[in-house]
Write an enzyme that holds these catalytic residues in place. Sequence first.
Site, short mmCIF file in Angstrom:
data_model
loop_
_atom_site.label_atom_id
_atom_site.label_comp_id
_atom_site.label_asym_id
_atom_site.label_seq_id
_atom_site.Cartn_x
_atom_site.Cartn_y
_atom_site.Cartn_z
N ARG A 70 0.46 -1.12 0.01
CA ARG A 70 -0.21 0.09 0.36
C ARG A 70 0.68 1.61 0.07
O ARG A 70 0.40 2.00 -0.16
CB ARG A 70 -0.65 0.04 1.28
CG ARG A 70 -2.22 -0.66 1.28
CD ARG A 70 -3.25 -1.21 1.87
NE ARG A 70 -3.92 -1.87 1.70
CZ ARG A 70 -4.58 -1.89 2.04
NH1 ARG A 70 -5.56 -0.89 2.75
NH2 ARG A 70 -6.09 -2.89 1.21
N GLU A 107 3.28 -10.24 14.19
CA GLU A 107 2.72 -10.96 14.51
C GLU A 107 2.44 -12.50 14.66
O GLU A 107 2.30 -13.04 15.66
CB GLU A 107 1.77 -10.48 15.86
CG GLU A 107 0.64 -10.02 13.85
CD GLU A 107 1.40 -8.87 13.03
OE1 GLU A 107 0.16 -8.25 12.86
OE2 GLU A 107 2.31 -8.23 13.46
#
Length: 182
Positions: A70, A107
């Site tokens: 992005r 994560e």
Amino acid sequence: MAEGKDNSKLELIARCIRPFPDFPSKGINFRDICPIMKNPAALTAVIDLFEKHVLETHPVVDLIVGIDARGFLFGPLLAQRLGVGFVMVRKKGKLPGPTVSVAYTLEYGTAEAEVQEDSVSPGQKVILIDDLLATGGTLFAACELLRKQEAEILGCLVVVALGDLNGADKLKPHTVFSLIQY
């Protein structure tokens, strides 16, 4: 640009960010920026505010570095406005030719980011750009890549920062400028 005009631009951008609770997994409140991309006024507002910030804080910039994927949406538009080049930091295996890479932790596992070996010269002044700052892992990896290239990192730009995840702390001493904070 007048402060009131900046506020109206920020309000437009904020209205275009929509939350998706429990995406991609339970407990995550995903902030979707896709509506910004289909609203020309909102997209222009993002680039206007980034351009204003860069011109006020960094008189000399050589490159805008966009983070996969992005950062590729906003980075070239900002680079074009500033009259500077644009460089891509991609996921491992996506760039041709010799590359420099760095591994980092997410994560949910590990990943690698890379940049073409000849895309950044030592001493070039760069600004990194992405859509969102969460834990800071991806932007941190990109900063590490640019350090390997001996670039001078001026700072990071994001549309949205999730403050409760403390991603900006991971990026110190580099600064993070965000348009919208949650």
